[in-house]
Motif scaffolding. Structure first.
Motif, PDB file in Angstrom:
ATOM      1  N   PHE A 120      -4.144  -4.534   6.631  1.00  0.00           N
ATOM      2  CA  PHE A 120      -3.603  -3.901   5.689  1.00  0.00           C
ATOM      3  C   PHE A 120      -3.045  -2.743   6.231  1.00  0.00           C
ATOM      4  N   ARG A 121      -1.347  -1.590   5.982  1.00  0.00           N
ATOM      5  CA  ARG A 121      -1.261  -0.461   6.117  1.00  0.00           C
ATOM      6  C   ARG A 121      -1.141  -0.076   4.770  1.00  0.00           C
ATOM      7  N   GLU A 152      -2.771   8.160   5.362  1.00  0.00           N
ATOM      8  CA  GLU A 152      -2.378   7.029   5.541  1.00  0.00           C
ATOM      9  C   GLU A 152      -3.625   5.654   6.575  1.00  0.00           C
ATOM     10  N   ASN A 153      -3.828   5.314   5.061  1.00  0.00           N
ATOM     11  CA  ASN A 153      -4.898   4.355   4.889  1.00  0.00           C
ATOM     12  C   ASN A 153      -4.694   2.677   5.989  1.00  0.00           C
ATOM     13  N   ASP A 178      -9.864   2.827   7.522  1.00  0.00           N
ATOM     14  CA  ASP A 178      -9.042   4.435   8.433  1.00  0.00           C
ATOM     15  C   ASP A 178      -8.523   5.557   7.300  1.00  0.00           C
ATOM     16  N   THR A 179      -8.704   6.313   7.658  1.00  0.00           N
ATOM     17  CA  THR A 179      -7.897   7.467   6.382  1.00  0.00           C
ATOM     18  C   THR A 179      -7.642   7.894   7.585  1.00  0.00           C
ATOM     19  N   GLU A 180      -6.395   8.519   7.387  1.00  0.00           N
ATOM     20  CA  GLU A 180      -5.768  10.123   8.143  1.00  0.00           C
ATOM     21  C   GLU A 180      -4.464  11.036   7.029  1.00  0.00           C
ATOM     22  N   GLN A 181      -4.530  12.186   7.521  1.00  0.00           N
ATOM     23  CA  GLN A 181      -3.676  13.082   6.381  1.00  0.00           C
ATOM     24  C   GLN A 181      -2.125  13.934   7.135  1.00  0.00           C
ATOM     25  N   PRO A 240     -12.178  14.860   6.060  1.00  0.00           N
ATOM     26  CA  PRO A 240     -11.541  13.800   6.125  1.00  0.00           C
ATOM     27  C   PRO A 240     -11.105  13.527   4.380  1.00  0.00           C
ATOM     28  N   GLY A 241     -10.405  12.254   3.967  1.00  0.00           N
ATOM     29  CA  GLY A 241      -9.833  11.796   2.418  1.00  0.00           C
ATOM     30  C   GLY A 241     -11.262  11.743   1.825  1.00  0.00           C
TER      31      GLY A 241
END
Length: 365
Positions: A120-121, A152-153, A178-181, A240-241
């Motif tokens: 998933f995204r 964004e996960n 994987d989490t990105e802010q 991180p998230g």
């Protein structure tokens, strides 16, 4: 506007004696300007959104299929219920999500083995984030909810269930995240500066280490008195998230004995592993945690945990009655479930429940 603002209602007809009507607390401008209510909002706000969902699946065989889905989500905007100044009342905007998922589902060996995998995204725009920052006046800090950018996960999940013999069920799940802010543009330090004609450089502990990402905004009180400037900086990479462990793994087994006219008895054991993760945050000066009054350091992270649970369950023949004897967190793990640090006021943490046992009885029609 990066700093939520909302108009105050003029208190027409009130004088300096401070008459109160309908919950209005009037504020007198000493320069002779209009009197305003410092606790009544002007107008209203509402939000609507169309959130479609679509999916497509294809049966490769009787026991195999692939699928893809697209969906959108929406979380309404709102007002800050704990606002301490006109600059933080709100409103803040809605949060919008967009998710893609693709997967494969299958069953093997006369349905004794199930194997599923999906990827998933998920992108969330205008992410609503609550945070604490210093402020002038009584209290010394304020709690703000604002739209601070994008999350964004993306990840993969695997599920396996097996029945190798009658009565025995084995299962396992593996998840990677994987989490990105991105674009977290706000002033986490609160307002600063003394010159109403010129904003200061990036303030506080950052000292220019983080780039300014939007124009500075002037902050005034209910009658227009200068309080300071908000200088937004890009905070995307500070932490991180929240609550987003990179790895999650669980394994379990259950065996059920049939007792004829006396129902059934099942013994189950499971293990859950989560990698370390951030659980909260506070003021920009305390992003890594705070030193408590007794010298202990309280951080915002939860270490790797391994939780083992077990239960013994009896069910009546028609499954109307059930009695369960259980033990949870048998490994006696201790970790933070939530932490709130308010500089100069309190450090509040909620620990998990340690090793414990119990008996449950349930009835179902």
């Amino acid at each position: 506007s990066l700093t939520p603002r909302w108009g105050l209602v003029p208190a027409i007809g009130f004088d300096a004696s401070g008459g109160v009507e309908g919950g209005c607390i009037p504020v007198l401008d000493p320069t002779g300007g209009p009197i305003t209510c410092n606790n009544r909002l002007q107008g209203s706000a509402n939000w609507t959104e169309f959130t479609p969902m679509a999916g497509l699946s294809y049966d490769i065989a009787d026991n195999m299929m692939v699928f893809v889905t697209y969906s959108e989500g929406f979380k309404s905007g709102g007002f800050n219920g704990r606002a301490t100044s006109p600059s933080t009342i709100g409103p803040f905007n809605p949060e919008k999500g967009e998710n893609w998922e693709i997967g494969f589902k299958s069953e093997w060996f006369d349905n004794r083995l199930r194997f599923n995998i999906n990827a998933f995204r998920l992108s969330v725009a205008d992410f609503q984030q609550g945070f604490i920052r210093p402020t002038e006046g009584a209290g010394g800090q304020e709690t703000v909810t604002a739209n601070l950018g994008e999350i964004e996960n993306q990840g993969v999940e695997i599920e396996i269930t097996a029945v190798p013999m009658e009565g025995l069920t084995l299962w396992g799940n593996l998840g990677y995240l994987d989490t990105e802010q991105k674009g977290f543009c706000t002033d986490g330090d609160g307002f600063s500066g003394t010159d109403p004609t010129a904003p200061p450089a990036t303030p506080g502990p950052f000292s220019g280490a983080l780039a300014q990402c939007a124009p500075a905004e002037i902050v005034t009180d209910a009658i227009g008195t200068f309080l300071g400037w908000l200088v937004p900086t890009d905070n995307s990479n500070l932490l991180p998230g929240p609550r987003a462990p990179e790895w999650t793994l669980s394994l379990g087994a259950a065996y059920e004995w049939q007792l004829g006219g006396r129902g059934s008895l099942m013994l189950a054991v499971d293990w859950l592993h989560r990698s370390d993760m951030q659980i909260s945050a506070s003021r920009a000066t305390e992003l890594k945690g705070v030193q408590q009054y007794n010298g202990d350091f309280l951080d915002h992270f939860r270490d790797d945990t391994d939780i083992v649970n077990a239960s013994l369950i009896w069910r009546s023949p028609q499954q109307h009655y059930q009695v369960s004897v259980f033990g949870k967190n048998l490994t006696d793990e201790l970790y933070n479930q939530a932490t709130t640090n308010v500089g100069g006021l309190l450090e509040f943490r909620v620990p998990n429940i340690r090793k414990h046992y119990g008996v449950e009885f349930s009835y179902q029609m």
